[in-house]
Design an enzyme around this catalytic site. Structure first.
Site, PDB file in Angstrom:
ATOM      1  N   ASP A   1       1.194  -1.028   0.158  1.00 22.21           N
ATOM      2  CA  ASP A   1       0.149   0.171  -0.229  1.00 22.21           C
ATOM      3  C   ASP A   1       0.969   1.539   0.013  1.00 22.21           C
ATOM      4  O   ASP A   1       1.378   0.783   0.665  1.00 22.21           O
ATOM      5  CB  ASP A   1      -0.900   0.106   0.992  1.00 22.21           C
ATOM      6  CG  ASP A   1      -2.242   1.136   0.940  1.00 22.21           C
ATOM      7  OD1 ASP A   1      -2.800   0.816  -0.064  1.00 22.21           O
ATOM      8  OD2 ASP A   1      -2.036   2.494   1.762  1.00 22.21           O
TER       9      ASP A   1
ATOM     10  N   GLY B   1       1.474   5.851 -12.052  1.00 17.00           N
ATOM     11  CA  GLY B   1       0.590   6.789 -11.007  1.00 17.00           C
ATOM     12  C   GLY B   1       1.751   8.402 -11.460  1.00 17.00           C
ATOM     13  O   GLY B   1       1.715   8.951 -12.322  1.00 17.00           O
TER      14      GLY B   1
ATOM     15  N   LYS C   1      15.258   3.187 -11.495  1.00 16.84           N
ATOM     16  CA  LYS C   1      13.975   3.511  -9.714  1.00 16.84           C
ATOM     17  C   LYS C   1      14.013   2.592  -8.795  1.00 16.84           C
ATOM     18  O   LYS C   1      14.242   3.080  -7.669  1.00 16.84           O
ATOM     19  CB  LYS C   1      12.319   4.118  -9.963  1.00 16.84           C
ATOM     20  CG  LYS C   1      11.609   4.042  -9.295  1.00 16.84           C
ATOM     21  CD  LYS C   1       9.739   4.120  -9.939  1.00 16.84           C
ATOM     22  CE  LYS C   1       9.045   3.870  -9.262  1.00 16.84           C
ATOM     23  NZ  LYS C   1       7.565   3.760  -9.253  1.00 16.84           N
TER      24      LYS C   1
ATOM     25  N   ARG D   1       9.582   1.700  -2.471  1.00 17.41           N
ATOM     26  CA  ARG D   1       8.710   0.266  -2.561  1.00 17.41           C
ATOM     27  C   ARG D   1      10.023  -0.147  -2.606  1.00 17.41           C
ATOM     28  O   ARG D   1      10.445  -1.743  -1.983  1.00 17.41           O
ATOM     29  CB  ARG D   1       8.060   0.144  -4.237  1.00 17.41           C
ATOM     30  CG  ARG D   1       7.712  -1.474  -4.226  1.00 17.41           C
ATOM     31  CD  ARG D   1       7.217  -0.922  -4.859  1.00 17.41           C
ATOM     32  NE  ARG D   1       6.089  -1.047  -4.917  1.00 17.41           N
ATOM     33  CZ  ARG D   1       5.449   0.673  -5.191  1.00 17.41           C
ATOM     34  NH1 ARG D   1       6.326   1.091  -6.527  1.00 17.41           N
ATOM     35  NH2 ARG D   1       4.249   1.820  -5.302  1.00 17.41           N
TER      36      ARG D   1
END
Ligand code: ITT
Length: 202
Positions: free
Chosen positions: A65, A152, A174, A187
């Site tokens: 999340d 996103g 990334k 993440r």
């Protein structure tokens, strides 16, 4: 299994797992329903998704999340980051909404445009125990958005110390994991913590 219906996240989560020799099916591929995210924190919502998927499949379930937290907007969109893109998942509209609110507050200088991404990861095991970790990456919001990579809010996010947005980086950049770095994205940084707890070394 990976408890997400977001293809961008799924690709990143698969890439992060692959060096550990873990292959996973996704909630989307298994046709699982999306549980309602009723938690009031990233951690709570990651738990809701992982537990629901582990119960439905009997497999260890890995959920993320995440969201974008904008300082000048008192932390919005935060845990509502997906909702700001609406049913049509229109992230250009969500980024435009953020920019409009920043302009209304006179937040044009980079020091007033600070934001961070958060990722809460949860693995729910069939025996009911959970592994939970969380990490963030700090940066500044760019306008207009730049780049077509990622998903996103990536094109609007300039991580601290870099001149390119996440939307201008390959997923490998990334992640920022060895041999390139020690973890760049929220993440990837959370995943490093999770791997230490429950995965074989790379
Ligand atoms: P699942 O719940 O099925 O995993 P979701 O898209 O609904 O998918 P979240 O509830 O965690 O996921 O919402 C997080 C949103 O925040 C997500 O839709 C993205 O738009 C944004 N986000 C999270 N991580 C991001 C990243 O690495 N780059 C860009 N945007 C990100």
């Amino acid at each position: 299994m990976i408890a997400t219906h977001n293809p961008g996240k799924l690709a990143e989560m698969r890439e992060l797992l692959a060096p550990h020799g873990v292959e996973a099916v996704s909630a989307g591929e298994l046709g699982l329903a999306e549980p309602e995210e009723t938690g009031d924190s990233f951690r709570a919502n990651a738990g809701i998704k992982a537990i629901a998927a582990a119960k439905a499949t009997g497999l260890p379930a890995f959920a993320d999340d995440s969201g974008l937290v904008v300082d000048a907007l008192d932390g919005a969109p935060g845990i509502h980051s997906a909702r700001w893109a609406g049913e049509g998942k229109d992230f250009m509209a969500a980024m435009t909404r953020i920019e409009r609110l920043l302009q209304e507050r006179g937040a044009t200088a980079p020091e007033h445009r600070k934001a961070h991404f958060v990722s809460a990861l949860c693995v729910a095991w069939p025996d009911d125990h959970l592994e939970e970790v969380e990490a963030r990456v700090d940066g500044t919001l760019a306008w207009p958005p730049r780049g077509t990579a990622g998903f996103g809010y990536d094109p609007a996010f300039l991580p601290d110390g870099y001149t390119r947005t996440f939307g201008e980086m390959s997923s490998i950049e990334k992640h920022g994991l060895p041999p390139l770095g020690l973890g760049l994205s929220h993440r990837a940084r959370a995943f490093v913590k999770l791997a230490e707890i429950c995965l074989e070394p790379r």
